[in-house]
Write an enzyme that holds these catalytic residues in place. Structure first.
Site, PDB file in Angstrom:
ATOM      1  N   TYR A 151       0.875  -1.168   0.000  1.00  0.00           N
ATOM      2  CA  TYR A 151       0.000   0.000   0.000  1.00  0.00           C
ATOM      3  C   TYR A 151       0.920   1.228   0.000  1.00  0.00           C
ATOM      4  O   TYR A 151       1.125   1.886   1.012  1.00  0.00           O
ATOM      5  CB  TYR A 151      -0.922  -0.023   1.228  1.00  0.00           C
TER       6      TYR A 151
ATOM      7  N   ARG B 198      10.759  -6.667  -8.136  1.00  0.00           N
ATOM      8  CA  ARG B 198       9.460  -6.829  -7.468  1.00  0.00           C
ATOM      9  C   ARG B 198       8.382  -6.784  -8.543  1.00  0.00           C
ATOM     10  O   ARG B 198       7.978  -5.715  -9.001  1.00  0.00           O
ATOM     11  CB  ARG B 198       9.236  -5.726  -6.435  1.00  0.00           C
TER      12      ARG B 198
ATOM     13  N   LYS C 149      23.518 -14.835  -6.996  1.00  0.00           N
ATOM     14  CA  LYS C 149      23.193 -15.641  -5.818  1.00  0.00           C
ATOM     15  C   LYS C 149      22.259 -16.775  -6.244  1.00  0.00           C
ATOM     16  O   LYS C 149      21.186 -16.519  -6.776  1.00  0.00           O
ATOM     17  CB  LYS C 149      22.515 -14.769  -4.761  1.00  0.00           C
TER      18      LYS C 149
ATOM     19  N   GLY D   3      20.168 -18.961  -4.661  1.00  0.00           N
ATOM     20  CA  GLY D   3      19.356 -19.389  -3.532  1.00  0.00           C
ATOM     21  C   GLY D   3      20.197 -19.757  -2.331  1.00  0.00           C
ATOM     22  O   GLY D   3      21.158 -19.072  -1.978  1.00  0.00           O
TER      23      GLY D   3
ATOM     24  N   ALA E 179      26.960 -18.555  -4.008  1.00  0.00           N
ATOM     25  CA  ALA E 179      27.006 -17.252  -4.668  1.00  0.00           C
ATOM     26  C   ALA E 179      28.311 -17.179  -5.446  1.00  0.00           C
ATOM     27  O   ALA E 179      29.357 -17.661  -4.983  1.00  0.00           O
ATOM     28  CB  ALA E 179      26.920 -16.111  -3.660  1.00  0.00           C
TER      29      ALA E 179
ATOM     30  N   ASP F 119      19.154  -8.601   1.109  1.00  0.00           N
ATOM     31  CA  ASP F 119      19.673  -7.321   1.595  1.00  0.00           C
ATOM     32  C   ASP F 119      20.813  -7.561   2.587  1.00  0.00           C
ATOM     33  O   ASP F 119      21.831  -6.866   2.562  1.00  0.00           O
ATOM     34  CB  ASP F 119      18.566  -6.521   2.282  1.00  0.00           C
TER      35      ASP F 119
ATOM     36  N   ASP G  80      12.721  -8.498   8.825  1.00  0.00           N
ATOM     37  CA  ASP G  80      13.759  -8.358   7.804  1.00  0.00           C
ATOM     38  C   ASP G  80      15.162  -8.240   8.395  1.00  0.00           C
ATOM     39  O   ASP G  80      16.147  -8.360   7.672  1.00  0.00           O
ATOM     40  CB  ASP G  80      13.494  -7.109   6.952  1.00  0.00           C
TER      41      ASP G  80
END
Length: 333
Positions: free
Chosen positions: A118, A182, A238, A240, A244, A270, A306
């Site tokens: 939102y 995203r 990367k 998963g 990496a 991140d 996060d």
């Protein structure tokens, strides 16, 4: 690859402060994790890729600032306080009296966590190239951006385009760019060419193999991503929870990921970016920088938010100092 001489020769930014630029939202999630339809309580936290990186950099002892805009509202003040409490310089964050702070709601499900945004018309969606005039960039060694920002608005796209417009050899700081695709933020079919063009202008790029496959070619392998993005001085792909790989002009280096019990994957990319950046800034070789990325990512994987706590410093140094066989053995235990 992977000779020590090549690793020492690989490009890295000069040591110094990092500036992270991008939107952070207030985040709501059921507590404990259950269906939104049945939950009796929601936990309030903060969620933003760039501020996640900033908070982990601060945890690792790197001086870091976060530049953004928030609403002049209770959620905005809470977000700013939370990021600042982690040791991040938030003095360049503006409070917009006319636009709200963005909101994110997590919906846990058996197939994974869905995220509802939102954020339309949020304060951060009005960010533009003027952010790049902040005095904190004068002393920055790295400016960290993500592919989320250009999806938010035309002015946000202009911000990222202007940051990347100066040729790498003429920039006063290096630019780190995490692709961070995203899908919900982009009109269908628009993300792939924009993100590829932006990423290929950065000095350091981080991308997940799965998102590269989703964006550009389902059959891509890490070396194929490098062929699509040949210009970054360093490209990290990367794969998963497996490994990496970093590609540079001198070759490539691959380090397996640490085995970790996953509570929730959100924020791990991140955290990895912050760990890897920290390694580079401190002059670590590529294998050690990748290891620090994996270690930091593990702390995010083990929490529902996060931003999770890092292992203590002694444990981090112990893991970084392992031989390659011992590092692989840790992953099998």
């Amino acid at each position: 690859m992977n000779s020590a001489s090549a690793s020492r020769a690989a490009w890295r930014p000069r040591e110094g402060p990092v500036v992270c630029v991008g939107e952070t939202m207030a985040a709501l999630a059921p507590a404990p994790a259950e269906s939104l339809e049945r939950a009796e309580g929601l936990r309030l936290s903060v969620a933003g890729a760039e501020s996640n990186v900033a908070m982990y950099l601060a945890d690792l002892g790197v001086p870091v600032a976060w530049l953004s805009a928030l609403g002049d509202d209770a959620l905005g003040r809470r977000v700013r306080a939370a990021v600042g409490a982690a040791g991040v310089d938030v003095g360049g964050v503006r409070h917009d009296p006319e636009r709200p702070t963005g909101l994110l709601v997590k919906e846990p499900a058996a197939t994974g966590t869905r995220v509802h945004y939102y954020r339309g018309g949020s304060a951060a969606s009005a960010l533009g190239p003027e952010v790049l005039k902040d005095d904190r960039l004068r002393s920055a060694s790295v400016v960290h951006l993500t592919g989320i920002t250009p999806a938010l608005s035309r002015s946000c796209l202009s911000l990222v385009e202007e940051a990347l417009a100066t040729p790498p050899d003429e920039r006063p700081y290096a630019i780190s760019f995490d692709v961070n695709h995203r899908k919900a933020l982009w009109p269908p079919g628009t993300a792939a060419p924009v993100l590829r063009e932006l990423a290929d202008r950065a000095d350091l790029v981080l991308v997940g193999l799965d998102e590269a496959q989703d964006l550009w070619d389902a059959g891509l392998e890490p070396d194929g991503v490098r062929r699509l993005l040949p210009h970054p001085r360093l490209l990290v792909v990367k794969d998963g929870g497996r490994s990496a790989t970093v590609f540079g002009d001198e070759g490539s280096w691959t380090v397996p990921a640490l085995r970790t019990d996953v509570v929730e994957p959100v924020g791990a990319g991140d955290a990895f970016a912050a760990g890897f950046l920290t390694g580079l800034l401190r002059g670590a070789d590529m294998e050690r920088a990748l290891r620090l990325g994996h270690i930091t990512a593990g702390s995010a994987l083990q929490v529902t938010g996060d931003h999770g706590p890092l292992p203590d410093k002694a444990r981090i140094e112990e893991l970084l100092g392992l031989s390659a066989p011992d590092w692989a053995r840790v992953n099998r235990e």
